[in-house]
Design an enzyme around this catalytic site. Sequence first.
Site, PDB file in Angstrom:
ATOM      1  N   ASP A   1       0.835  -1.196   0.000  1.00  0.00           N
ATOM      2  CA  ASP A   1       0.000   0.000   0.000  1.00  0.00           C
ATOM      3  C   ASP A   1       0.872   1.249   0.000  1.00  0.00           C
ATOM      4  O   ASP A   1       1.843   1.348   0.769  1.00  0.00           O
ATOM      5  CB  ASP A   1      -0.894  -0.022   1.245  1.00  0.00           C
ATOM      6  CG  ASP A   1      -1.831   1.158   1.325  1.00  0.00           C
ATOM      7  OD1 ASP A   1      -2.709   1.268   0.461  1.00  0.00           O
ATOM      8  OD2 ASP A   1      -1.675   1.970   2.254  1.00  0.00           O
TER       9      ASP A   1
ATOM     10  N   GLU B   1       1.582  -0.482  -5.040  1.00  0.00           N
ATOM     11  CA  GLU B   1       0.704   0.640  -5.348  1.00  0.00           C
ATOM     12  C   GLU B   1       1.655   1.825  -5.497  1.00  0.00           C
ATOM     13  O   GLU B   1       2.096   2.409  -4.502  1.00  0.00           O
ATOM     14  CB  GLU B   1      -0.310   0.893  -4.230  1.00  0.00           C
ATOM     15  CG  GLU B   1      -1.278   2.013  -4.566  1.00  0.00           C
ATOM     16  CD  GLU B   1      -2.215   2.349  -3.415  1.00  0.00           C
ATOM     17  OE1 GLU B   1      -3.375   2.691  -3.684  1.00  0.00           O
ATOM     18  OE2 GLU B   1      -1.785   2.277  -2.244  1.00  0.00           O
TER      19      GLU B   1
END
Length: 696
Positions: free
Chosen positions: A336, A373
């Site tokens: 993330d 990401e």
Amino acid sequence: MLMRHPHPELQFAYQLPYGAVVKPNGVQFSVYSRSATSMRLLLYKNVNDRDPSQVIEFDRDVDRWGDIWSIQVPNIKPGQLYHFQASGPFDPERGQRFDASARLIDPYAKALAGKFQSNEDGITRPPKCVVVDDSFDWEGDRHLRHDLSDSVIYEMHVRGFTKSKTAKIKNPGTYLGVIEKIPYLKSLGVTAVELMPVHEFPIEATNGEKLERPNYWGYDPMAFFAPHRGYAAGKQPGAQVNEFKEMVKALHAAGIEVILDVVFNHTCEGNEQGPTLSFKGLENSVYYILSEQEHYTNYSGCGNTVNGNHPVVREMIFHCLRHWVHNYHVDGFRFDLASILSRDRHGNLVPNPPMVELIAEDPMLADTKIIAEAWDAAGAYQVGSFGDLRWAEWNGRFRDDVRGFWRGDGGTLGAVATRLAGSSDLYQHAGRAPFCSINFVTSHDGFTMNDLVSYRDKHNMANGEDNRDGDNHNISDNYGIEGPTRRRGIQSVRERQIKNMLSTLLLSQGVPMLVSGDETRRTQKGNNNAYCQDNDISWFDWRLVEKNESMVRFVQGLIKFRRDQPTMRRKKFLTGRPENGRKIPDVSWFNANGDALDWHQPELAMSAYLAAPLKADDPDGMGRDVVMFFNSTGERKTFNMPLHGRGMKWNLFVDTTAPSPADIYPDLDGPVPVSGQAIDLSYKGLMIYVSELVNQ
């Protein structure tokens, strides 16, 4: 003579150097703190005890080795509950925030138990750490090692997948509940589940009260090494450890890999107004990137930023990844806001960041998939430039270009063709490949696929923030009416648009990621930021599997075709040139007349001819040529078969404008186009034809 291992049940385990390590005569407790002046171990008898039954003081002269405080406590066993407590300077201007009264979560804790308790006396009492025995009978389970290029990823939330009463299972909302729904996952044909955060995060406020906005998604880490206690069916401390392992083992037995969404960019301790729960009370200036020492940088958008390129934090992250890979058998990670890993200890983006390279090169992670990401909340956007061949990336450009093309946005013809072909503009450099692109149209963050074609605007009032939260740039449309409608014309175009985008997603070069429930037309009622909706807004509604069984069948057919056809999952970029003896290019693009495509034409209509690789390229080949006809205009279009395909035998595979079951022919036995006649395609439609086997 080849000898088998005499005890296959004895599996490799990764021993952590810190935390609570079980020894033959007790437990060794070790914790890092450079600046602490004293350290204490708090032991508890029961999970609801407010105060410890025993406090053990570390002897600074005997129990401190460098910056590691370590003590062995005899006669205690797995299941023991504990906290650390550290004294030291409280000097925010120099980055120090010690609190001698704070009960601290072990950064290496393998499990937590209980909840935050009330703090009327000013002392925050977080969940207790649990001493864990890593032993588990894996019954010979190993990482599946699916090739990334062959993968179909299914992003899902452990609790939300089975929490609804409509799931009708024994253990709803748990790791064991996932096991009960494995037959459904197998029926879809997905090769991997990507689990939204399963490491520990708060499920109530730090004073023990109910959170104003429940933490549903889990992007607020509290203990990186510990599986979330809220997803355990058992109530005994540490039950989540074995239940998580049972889930992984069962998924592997079904041929499904497990990828974890990991959040190494911030923690739940927040900024200078936040609580002291763990890292702040042990070595604040090491674990966080600070601004002028006193304040926290906020590249995560969540109050603080983990100092991932500090050697101590870097070591912790590596131990954590290895722990999940070798003690839990997970098959990969999605990082993330991974661009934060590219920031140095002062927050500056650096070229060739060591953390990114070390993860890619770590020999103990060699069997895993690593997905970034490739952006953060402070403006870093590294899609296409994050790492090397080992790193795949969520391709945000794919999402935006596919949405824009099917909505009918001008100037998207070339962009969507590039995405279909594997995004070579982003990934062809530095020896990367199409499978470095994780393609998606929707994710947990944003509209569901159903809502993408039902709402022009977000509807987040249920979040309690006056609809200010969530992205305003959704590239969505409602096709005439905002939200649900009984008008058949609108219902029809919405359904075909869902099929158009699912087909584009699952039949593009690269690696597709499907969001749990999109195949059933799950809705969040227009909420595009359901982070706090631990209810029917977010949960998988299992009634939709039957209600929208035609859409589920459509997705099953697409996934099966993708997995069967090497044409749809090339390991090398398409070149537009003939290869290995075939006389036609690996990919060709045409306008509706069957002539060479003008990429500047305003009309959003084209066809793509994909030539199957020969066995020399894919030993498991037996591929088929594929012709795809795209019509994103608002009117019916007539297409001519490209010259390459004339004279060949073709069968219809997909027609998104046709009602089920004529929308897809999973056995590739659809109607044959009438010889010499053009192909008629309604507005907002996609038709796909497949040839006979090429590699005879």
